[in-house]
Design an enzyme around this catalytic site. Structure first.
Site, mmCIF file in Angstrom:
data_model
loop_
_atom_site.group_PDB
_atom_site.id
_atom_site.type_symbol
_atom_site.label_atom_id
_atom_site.label_comp_id
_atom_site.label_asym_id
_atom_site.label_seq_id
_atom_site.Cartn_x
_atom_site.Cartn_y
_atom_site.Cartn_z
ATOM 1 N N GLY A 87 2.072 5.693 1.244
ATOM 2 C CA GLY A 87 2.226 4.530 1.126
ATOM 3 C C GLY A 87 1.484 4.589 -0.657
ATOM 4 N N GLY A 89 0.064 3.882 -3.886
ATOM 5 C CA GLY A 89 -1.604 3.471 -3.671
ATOM 6 C C GLY A 89 -1.358 3.499 -5.085
ATOM 7 N N GLY A 123 -5.543 3.886 -8.526
ATOM 8 C CA GLY A 123 -3.782 3.075 -8.532
ATOM 9 C C GLY A 123 -3.669 2.568 -10.301
ATOM 10 C CG ASP A 249 6.023 11.696 -0.345
ATOM 11 O OD1 ASP A 249 6.026 13.341 0.335
ATOM 12 O OD2 ASP A 249 4.770 11.595 -1.531
ATOM 13 C CG ASN A 250 7.629 12.659 -4.242
ATOM 14 O OD1 ASN A 250 7.344 11.831 -3.901
ATOM 15 N ND2 ASN A 250 6.609 13.731 -4.262
HETATM 16 P P1 AMP Z 1 3.170 11.478 -5.540
HETATM 17 O O1 AMP Z 1 2.078 12.993 -5.695
HETATM 18 O O2 AMP Z 1 3.435 10.803 -6.442
HETATM 19 O O3 AMP Z 1 4.140 12.075 -5.033
HETATM 20 O O4 AMP Z 1 2.159 10.604 -4.847
HETATM 21 C C1 AMP Z 1 1.701 10.695 -3.632
HETATM 22 C C2 AMP Z 1 0.848 10.018 -2.765
HETATM 23 O O5 AMP Z 1 -0.083 9.431 -4.259
HETATM 24 C C3 AMP Z 1 1.866 8.253 -3.557
HETATM 25 O O6 AMP Z 1 1.148 7.364 -1.897
HETATM 26 C C4 AMP Z 1 1.018 7.555 -4.187
HETATM 27 O O7 AMP Z 1 1.107 5.932 -4.104
HETATM 28 C C5 AMP Z 1 -0.209 8.436 -4.430
HETATM 29 N N1 AMP Z 1 -0.937 8.118 -5.854
HETATM 30 C C6 AMP Z 1 -0.582 9.010 -6.499
HETATM 31 N N2 AMP Z 1 -1.813 8.880 -7.572
HETATM 32 C C7 AMP Z 1 -2.460 8.177 -7.392
HETATM 33 C C8 AMP Z 1 -3.057 7.549 -7.981
HETATM 34 N N3 AMP Z 1 -3.721 7.032 -9.546
HETATM 35 N N4 AMP Z 1 -3.937 5.694 -7.442
HETATM 36 C C9 AMP Z 1 -4.151 5.781 -6.494
HETATM 37 N N5 AMP Z 1 -2.809 6.257 -5.028
HETATM 38 C C10 AMP Z 1 -2.334 7.467 -6.114
HETATM 39 MG MG MG Z 2 5.851 10.302 -4.477
#
Ligand code: AMP
Ligand code: MG
Length: 477
Positions: A87, A89, A123, A249-250
């Site tokens: 989700g 985040g 976040g 998710d990507n």
């Molecule tokens: P990503 O690797 O950017 O595709 O992120 C994977 C998941 O981690 C997603 O659900 C993001 O929203 C969450 N996420 C990544 N970085 C953060 C952060 N600094 N704080 C909260 N959630 C994060």
């Molecule tokens: Mg992502």
């Protein structure tokens, strides 16, 4: 945080009409001192948002235009093969800008504060990774590759704690939608009646409206997503792009490249190239990307099974028939693009061998992929290419009616001279981290016209110097 008396023009929140299990209404968390460091005026104009250029408080989420109730989207995903609940985040969807032709474009803040999906995260996002996403997504767009876009980067005036404290930033991302394979995995697993069907209907409305009238709409959606991914993967391969974290998710249903984390471009041609520090098994290596895309598409197809046919066996048969088509579709797109890179206007059976022989040569000789194609010329065998291959290529070119001038023009358009090379991106981001945005803007400007006929300074077109060493990207964005 406050709400402004004025609204974005032609703005909607269609996602908020979906079943509530798919999202959570929540507001960005205000930051202390938002300042705009990059603004995409061309994109702003295309979206009719040019009046909001000097509104860092809006692009940080400190102030919300009237009528907007932001939300964080729920999704799941296979990360390096492991299924996880995820989700947004650290992202907030502000809503959708409705274009003249009726298409909707998501406008989302990334790095805008904690949500119910944040798990242990803060976040937030650091400045360098947000500038990186801006730079590479806009470069991809200029290369003609489907991608999410970047409208703005705003610094927050706050520090984010990573391995060391870093300046914080928020990116405004614009996308045909933020529907991911992972969104469907979430919906299919949530066990609430009607959620999956609503999501399918929504995806069809936004991305394949004609599928609504198909005999089997879910099947038509699957076909569309498979075709768009086959095209996207071929485009990545043509320019030497390594996404780095092709988790489900990507992968966007729109067929846009999404989530620029540890991505990077090949310098030397090697299918086993991996840049991401966490990809130890090489799952997302350059040459593996098409197979991984198919793996992700199979996860997508699984989520649709109940909607494909009431008979489970027939549903699997239907899904498989579409998935089996991926390889052929990918190969067609890939070969056609490689033909263009070689100045071929027609398709002949032996072209694939011609291309594979060349790639074998590039690999053995450790050639720079982009520079090689940019320097390739039918009338000059001195560009360091295997003479036997060069004469085979010339013979093939002589079979077509087009002149060498036409061949060169086709090749120029298909072979970018500039890509966001890793050493250039690093240098620009390092300078930005120290407060000097000039190298970033200079690089961004050159990347706007990657096949330019103008004189491009050599530092932007050549590969890294030997002391740059092996490039590693980190996911801690
Ligand atoms: P990503 O690797 O950017 O595709 O992120 C994977 C998941 O981690 C997603 O659900 C993001 O929203 C969450 N996420 C990544 N970085 C953060 C952060 N600094 N704080 C909260 N959630 C994060
Ligand atoms: Mg992502």
């Amino acid at each position: 945080m406050s709400t402004l008396p004025i609204s974005f023009p032609r703005f909607e929140q269609s996602y908020a009409r979906l079943p509530e299990t798919l999202f959570d209404f929540c507001r960005p968390v205000a930051v202390s001192d938002p300042r705009c460091v990059v603004w995409n005026s061309a994109l702003a104009e295309a979206l009719g948002l040019e009046a909001w250029a000097d509104a860092p408080s809006v692009w940080s989420g400190n102030e919300l235009p009237g009528g907007i109730t932001p939300l964080a989207q729920a999704y799941a995903g296979h990360q390096f093969g492991q299924f996880t609940m995820l989700g947004d985040g650290r992202a907030h969807l502000l809503g959708e800008r409705v274009l003249e032709d009726g298409r909707k474009m998501d406008v989302q803040l990334k790095g805008s504060g904690r949500t119910v999906f944040s798990r242990g995260g803060d976040g937030r996002a650091a400045l360098e990774p947000m500038l990186r996403e801006y730079l590479i997504s806009e470069a991809m767009h200029a290369l003609g590759i489907p991608t999410t876009r970047s409208l703005a980067v705003v610094t927050t005036g706050e520090r984010v704690q990573r391995e060391r404290p870093l300046p914080g930033a928020i990116l405004t991302r614009v996308a045909a939608s933020h529907l991911r394979v992972g969104t469907f995995q979430y919906a299919a697993g949530c066990d609430e009646p009607g959620v999956l069907a609503s999501l399918i209907g929504y995806a069809i409305e936004r991305h394949v409206p004609e599928a609504a009238d198909a005999e089997n709409p879910a099947l038509a959606l699957l076909e569309d997503v498979v075709e768009k991914q086959a095209h996207l993967l071929a485009r990545w391969m043509h320019v030497g792009f390594v996404h780095g974290v092709m988790n489900t998710d990507n992968m966007a249903l729109s067929g846009e490249t999404i989530d620029y984390g540890p991505c990077a471009f090949l310098d030397v041609y090697d299918p086993e190239t991996v840049f991401s520090s966490i990809d130890r098994g090489g799952r997302y290596a350059y040459g593996n990307q098409p197979s991984i895309a198919l793996w992700n598409l199979s996860r997508f197809a699984e989520t649709l099974l109940t909607e494909l046919d009431p008979d489970p066996e027939k549903a699997v048969e239907r899904a498989e028939a579409v998935l089996y088509g991926f390889e052929g579709r990918f190969k067609q797109h890939w070969l056609n693009g490689m033909r263009a890179k070689l100045g071929l206007f027609t398709a002949e059976e032996p072209d694939e061998t011609l291309v594979q022989d060349l790639l074998g040569f590039l690999y053995r000789e450790e050639r720079d992929y982009t520079a090689f194609f940019a320097g390739l010329d039918p009338e000059n065998a001195n560009t360091g290419v295997d003479p036997q291959w060069h004469s085979a290529w010339r013979a093939r070119l002589a079979d077509q009616p087009q002149s060498f001038a036409e061949v060169r023009e086709r090749m120029r358009r298909a072979n970018p001279r500039v890509i966001p090379r890793n050493h250039l991106v690093e240098a620009a981001l390092n300078a930005a981290g120290e407060g000097d945005m000039a190298p970033f803007h200079a690089l961004l400007a050159v990347l706007q016209d990657p096949c330019s006929l103008e004189n491009i300074p050599e530092k932007y077109t050549r590969g890294p110097s030997a002391d740059f060493g092996p490039y590693v990207t980190y996911c801690g964005t």
